[in-house]
Motif scaffolding. Structure first.
Motif, PDB file in Angstrom:
ATOM      1  N   ASP A  81       0.584  -1.082   0.194  1.00 27.56           N
ATOM      2  CA  ASP A  81       0.300   0.051  -0.222  1.00 27.56           C
ATOM      3  C   ASP A  81       1.009   1.520  -0.216  1.00 27.56           C
ATOM      4  O   ASP A  81       0.701   2.196  -0.243  1.00 27.56           O
ATOM      5  CB  ASP A  81      -0.811  -0.045   1.328  1.00 27.56           C
ATOM      6  CG  ASP A  81      -2.252  -0.984   1.520  1.00 27.56           C
ATOM      7  OD1 ASP A  81      -3.125  -0.784  -0.056  1.00 27.56           O
ATOM      8  OD2 ASP A  81      -2.206  -1.773   2.025  1.00 27.56           O
ATOM      9  N   HIS A  82       2.141   0.970   0.317  1.00 27.39           N
ATOM     10  CA  HIS A  82       2.687   3.058   0.835  1.00 27.39           C
ATOM     11  C   HIS A  82       3.921   2.665  -0.521  1.00 27.39           C
ATOM     12  O   HIS A  82       5.365   3.347  -0.385  1.00 27.39           O
ATOM     13  CB  HIS A  82       3.435   2.592   2.177  1.00 27.39           C
ATOM     14  CG  HIS A  82       2.403   2.597   3.049  1.00 27.39           C
ATOM     15  ND1 HIS A  82       1.620   3.459   3.195  1.00 27.39           N
ATOM     16  CD2 HIS A  82       1.802   1.799   3.640  1.00 27.39           C
ATOM     17  CE1 HIS A  82       0.226   3.958   4.233  1.00 27.39           C
ATOM     18  NE2 HIS A  82      -0.011   1.992   4.507  1.00 27.39           N
ATOM     19  N   HIS A  83       4.816   1.200  -0.516  1.00 28.25           N
ATOM     20  CA  HIS A  83       5.573   1.335  -1.699  1.00 28.25           C
ATOM     21  C   HIS A  83       6.936   1.874  -1.328  1.00 28.25           C
ATOM     22  O   HIS A  83       7.362   2.398  -2.322  1.00 28.25           O
ATOM     23  CB  HIS A  83       4.859   2.338  -2.756  1.00 28.25           C
ATOM     24  CG  HIS A  83       3.962   1.682  -3.922  1.00 28.25           C
ATOM     25  ND1 HIS A  83       3.731   1.726  -4.793  1.00 28.25           N
ATOM     26  CD2 HIS A  83       3.341   0.232  -3.528  1.00 28.25           C
ATOM     27  CE1 HIS A  83       1.875   1.011  -5.709  1.00 28.25           C
ATOM     28  NE2 HIS A  83       2.035   0.084  -4.417  1.00 28.25           N
ATOM     29  N   LYS A  84       6.936   1.415   0.338  1.00 32.80           N
ATOM     30  CA  LYS A  84       7.987   2.249   0.074  1.00 32.80           C
ATOM     31  C   LYS A  84       9.373   0.793   0.391  1.00 32.80           C
ATOM     32  O   LYS A  84      10.188   0.655   0.661  1.00 32.80           O
ATOM     33  CB  LYS A  84       8.323   2.213   1.972  1.00 32.80           C
ATOM     34  CG  LYS A  84       7.158   2.527   2.267  1.00 32.80           C
ATOM     35  CD  LYS A  84       7.698   4.516   2.160  1.00 32.80           C
ATOM     36  CE  LYS A  84       6.820   5.659   2.747  1.00 32.80           C
ATOM     37  NZ  LYS A  84       7.746   6.540   2.723  1.00 32.80           N
ATOM     38  N   HIS A  85       9.448   0.525  -1.402  1.00 30.01           N
ATOM     39  CA  HIS A  85      11.008  -0.825  -1.788  1.00 30.01           C
ATOM     40  C   HIS A  85      11.943  -0.413  -1.632  1.00 30.01           C
ATOM     41  O   HIS A  85      12.391  -0.737  -1.754  1.00 30.01           O
ATOM     42  CB  HIS A  85      10.438  -0.747  -2.860  1.00 30.01           C
ATOM     43  CG  HIS A  85       9.064  -2.153  -3.660  1.00 30.01           C
ATOM     44  ND1 HIS A  85       7.611  -0.925  -3.096  1.00 30.01           N
ATOM     45  CD2 HIS A  85       9.059  -2.867  -3.618  1.00 30.01           C
ATOM     46  CE1 HIS A  85       6.911  -1.659  -3.167  1.00 30.01           C
ATOM     47  NE2 HIS A  85       6.798  -3.017  -4.190  1.00 30.01           N
ATOM     48  N   ASP A  86      12.397   1.232  -2.141  1.00 33.16           N
ATOM     49  CA  ASP A  86      12.981   1.575  -1.608  1.00 33.16           C
ATOM     50  C   ASP A  86      14.065   1.857  -0.284  1.00 33.16           C
ATOM     51  O   ASP A  86      15.029   2.251  -0.248  1.00 33.16           O
ATOM     52  CB  ASP A  86      13.851   3.549  -2.291  1.00 33.16           C
ATOM     53  CG  ASP A  86      13.157   3.498  -3.842  1.00 33.16           C
ATOM     54  OD1 ASP A  86      13.628   1.739  -4.270  1.00 33.16           O
ATOM     55  OD2 ASP A  86      12.411   4.058  -4.178  1.00 33.16           O
ATOM     56  N   GLU A  87      13.094   2.235   0.929  1.00 30.89           N
ATOM     57  CA  GLU A  87      13.198   1.800   2.092  1.00 30.89           C
ATOM     58  C   GLU A  87      13.404   1.267   3.361  1.00 30.89           C
ATOM     59  O   GLU A  87      13.419   1.018   4.033  1.00 30.89           O
ATOM     60  CB  GLU A  87      13.035   3.731   2.595  1.00 30.89           C
ATOM     61  CG  GLU A  87      12.976   4.597   1.753  1.00 30.89           C
ATOM     62  CD  GLU A  87      11.508   5.625   2.005  1.00 30.89           C
ATOM     63  OE1 GLU A  87      11.680   5.663   3.514  1.00 30.89           O
ATOM     64  OE2 GLU A  87      11.149   5.701   1.178  1.00 30.89           O
ATOM     65  N   PHE A  88      12.968   0.236   2.705  1.00 32.22           N
ATOM     66  CA  PHE A  88      12.614  -1.250   3.268  1.00 32.22           C
ATOM     67  C   PHE A  88      13.067  -2.415   3.112  1.00 32.22           C
ATOM     68  O   PHE A  88      12.311  -2.217   1.782  1.00 32.22           O
ATOM     69  CB  PHE A  88      10.958  -1.031   3.266  1.00 32.22           C
ATOM     70  CG  PHE A  88      10.196  -1.753   4.754  1.00 32.22           C
ATOM     71  CD1 PHE A  88      10.415  -1.485   5.708  1.00 32.22           C
ATOM     72  CD2 PHE A  88       9.351  -2.773   3.766  1.00 32.22           C
ATOM     73  CE1 PHE A  88       9.458  -2.669   6.285  1.00 32.22           C
ATOM     74  CE2 PHE A  88       8.557  -4.171   4.803  1.00 32.22           C
ATOM     75  CZ  PHE A  88       8.963  -3.590   6.133  1.00 32.22           C
ATOM     76  N   TYR A  89      13.388  -3.254   3.483  1.00 32.96           N
ATOM     77  CA  TYR A  89      13.578  -4.738   2.851  1.00 32.96           C
ATOM     78  C   TYR A  89      12.468  -5.537   2.871  1.00 32.96           C
ATOM     79  O   TYR A  89      12.420  -6.396   1.733  1.00 32.96           O
ATOM     80  CB  TYR A  89      14.819  -5.676   4.223  1.00 32.96           C
ATOM     81  CG  TYR A  89      15.941  -4.483   4.459  1.00 32.96           C
ATOM     82  CD1 TYR A  89      16.550  -4.005   2.739  1.00 32.96           C
ATOM     83  CD2 TYR A  89      16.634  -5.261   5.196  1.00 32.96           C
ATOM     84  CE1 TYR A  89      18.298  -2.937   3.136  1.00 32.96           C
ATOM     85  CE2 TYR A  89      18.289  -4.824   5.191  1.00 32.96           C
ATOM     86  CZ  TYR A  89      18.453  -3.612   3.941  1.00 32.96           C
ATOM     87  OH  TYR A  89      19.813  -3.286   3.876  1.00 32.96           O
ATOM     88  N   GLY A  90      11.118  -5.070   4.013  1.00 33.01           N
ATOM     89  CA  GLY A  90      10.169  -5.949   3.647  1.00 33.01           C
ATOM     90  C   GLY A  90      10.414  -7.736   4.345  1.00 33.01           C
ATOM     91  O   GLY A  90      12.020  -7.741   4.945  1.00 33.01           O
ATOM     92  N   PRO A  91       9.560  -8.606   4.789  1.00 35.33           N
ATOM     93  CA  PRO A  91       9.180  -9.790   5.693  1.00 35.33           C
ATOM     94  C   PRO A  91      10.671 -10.773   6.032  1.00 35.33           C
ATOM     95  O   PRO A  91      11.192 -11.598   6.154  1.00 35.33           O
ATOM     96  CB  PRO A  91       8.289  -9.703   6.137  1.00 35.33           C
ATOM     97  CG  PRO A  91       6.959  -9.501   5.267  1.00 35.33           C
ATOM     98  CD  PRO A  91       8.117  -7.839   4.831  1.00 35.33           C
TER      99      PRO A  91
END
Lengths: 252, 286
Positions: free
Chosen positions: A159-169
């Motif tokens: 929902d927030h498209h934080k792909h550049d700042e967030f690694y993910g689970p």
């Protein structure tokens, strides 16, 4: 034999939409079987990734009736076939065509994580001695098949498209496997906070719910990593008292 | 990150999903449950009366008011650490209630709890509404999570844990005091200064409270980290390893403990309040 109605996302870009397909279903079939049957009968150009059909390769990830699942592990017997079965591509990655998405972002992100950095070997032959009790915790994380269902359901990406700042689970599980390893010497707390964006995670536990390998992602990897970040940046007691500090072995 | 020919799908609008199950039911239950607790807890904290029960020789104290640092005006609970209502209480504030001085600690512990965070972010803030369900669009790329103010303060959960552990000891002591009566089993008063061991319904209510709170507090994620989770090697540390295993065991059902203890602490207050107000009679079992 009963017929099932399957509502499948077709096309690419602006032209994509749902299309309905009917096919015969029988006991024991999984969603991927139905998709293959539809490919054979009426939609030979239907694009979908798959490989092992055994829930171990992580290729056939999709959304079935709105929830991220492996198509090969979703039995039709468990679905309400009086309603259309809705099959969509993953929503957190760029859509390519039909049920196929571009998940390459995951592999690029994985490269950013500080690699395993073991301490000096225990024996002259360059090997280590590790107790089973010490590696039990990280063995859970090694079950990950990189299906990226956890990445798909995570609202920070979805929902927030934080792909550049967030690694993910998925990549927190990977980081935990490295960082909690008894031989590892690397400190990843600053990296997790600044580049991995672990603070974006607000513990919805959706990743844990969808994991086909039943890895307790939130409780056993993300929260312990958040606590390690808190140790380093938000808790002055860890500075004052050695008992509150992590016990990373010294690098060679 | 997107390649030239592929783009991320547009986020779905509020509540939009392909899920056909009752995805809304759990956030709704959490909203109603936590909402009811907050409303009741706030109301109870402002009452400043009926927070202890001394009838029938009993000595029950509501957990919403424990520990009592100062008694409320006109009350002598026998539990106050520093005596009567403080004269320094500012006049422009609502009338002093002993709960005002202490409820921030258990409240802060639950507010910053990892389980409750996930639950109330969904139920109260729709962040997200539920897994794979569209959330309010106004956050968009401005989503801050727990990375910046104000929610970066969630990282102090471990400090609230230290207070919660102290409260656990205090509430256990309250349960102990609830086992000692100034009357005998038939209700006849004992000589001045003497007490007799006994059990009333209120004793059981107040005893169950620290048991459930213990299950919740001692299964805390931060405690799990502090006892040994921050270690990479367990061998050679038998005590910390055993503690880690115990906390992990409770942690697996953290949500269940969280809800049971929440409901019971409210029920314990209701029980003491009703007994103190004379609405119900506390039954002495022996």
């Amino acid at each position: 034999m009963a017929q099932g109605l399957f509502r499948i996302w077709r096309g690419s870009g602006e032209d994509a939409s749902f299309e309905d397909y009917k096919t015969e279903v029988s006991s024991g079939m999984v969603v991927l079987d139905a998709v293959h049957q539809i490919q054979a009968e009426s939609a030979p150009d239907l694009a979908c990734r798959w490989n092992c059909k055994a829930g171990k390769c992580g290729s056939c990830s999709a959304e079935v009736n709105g929830m991220p699942r492996l198509m090969c592990m979703t039995r039709l017997d468990d679905l309400d076939l009086d309603q259309p079965v809705i099959i969509e591509p993953l929503q957190s990655f760029p859509h390519m065509r039909d049920l196929v998405t571009d998940v390459s972002w995951n592999f690029e992100t994985k490269k950013k994580i500080k690699p395993f950095t073991p301490r000096k070997p225990d024996a002259p032959d360059g090997t280590w001695r590790v107790k089973q009790r010490d590696v039990e915790r990280v063995q859970e994380f090694r079950k990950c098949i990189e299906c990226f269902l956890c990445q798909d359901v995570c609202h920070v990406l979805r929902d927030h498209h934080k792909h550049d700042e967030f690694y993910g689970p998925r990549h927190y599980v990977y980081t935990a496997a490295l960082d909690m390893h008894p031989l590892d010497t690397e400190d990843r707390a600053a990296d997790l906070r600044d580049n991995g964006g672990i603070g974006y995670c607000n513990i919805t536990k959706c990743c844990t719910k969808v994991c086909p390998e039943h890895i307790t992602i939130t409780d056993n990897s993300i929260i312990p990593l958040k606590e390690r970040v808190a140790d380093k940046f938000y808790d002055p007691l860890t500075k004052l008292f050695p008992i509150f500090r992590p016990d990373k072995p010294k690098a060679e | 990150m997107a390649r030239a020919d592929v783009h991320l799908p547009q986020p779905r609008s509020l509540g939009k999903t392909s899920r056909s199950d009752a995805w809304w039911s759990r956030p709704l239950v959490v909203f109603l449950g936590l909402g009811a607790f907050i409303v009741y807890g706030t109301w109870a904290a402002f009452q400043a009366t009926n927070y202890f029960y001394l009838g029938g020789g009993a000595d029950y104290l509501s957990p919403f008011y424990s520990p009592v640092l100062f008694d409320a005006a006109g009350h002598t609970s026998g539990h106050a650490w520093f005596g009567a209502a403080p004269s320094w209480w500012p006049g422009f504030l609502p009338a002093f209630s002993p709960a005002f001085l202490i409820l921030w600690a258990p409240g802060g512990f639950r507010f910053t709890c990892y389980y409750y965070r996930g639950a109330y972010y969904k139920a109260f803030w729709g962040d997200p509404l539920s897994c794979a369900v569209g959330e309010p669009g106004f956050r968009g790329n401005n989503y801050r999570g727990e990375r910046k103010l104000p929610l970066i303060f969630q990282n102090i959960h471990r400090y609230f844990l230290y207070f919660a552990l102290a409260f656990l000891v205090i509430l256990s002591y309250d349960a102990w005091r609830a086992m000692w009566f100034t009357t005998d089993g038939s209700g006849a008063p004992l000589p001045e200064g003497q007490k007799q061991f006994g059990v009333g319904v209120g004793t059981l209510v107040l005893l169950m409270n620290p048991i459930l709170l213990g299950g919740y507090t001692l299964g805390c994620h931060s405690l799990r980290h502090i006892v040994a989770g921050r270690l990479n090697r367990f061998t050679g540390r038998p005590v910390r390893t055993a503690a880690y295993d115990c906390v992990s065991c409770l942690n697996r059902r953290h949500a269940v403990w969280a809800w049971m203890s929440l409901i019971w602490v409210a029920w314990a207050d209701v029980y003491v309040r009703l007994a103190s107000a004379g609405v119900i009679n506390d039954i002495r079992i022996f």
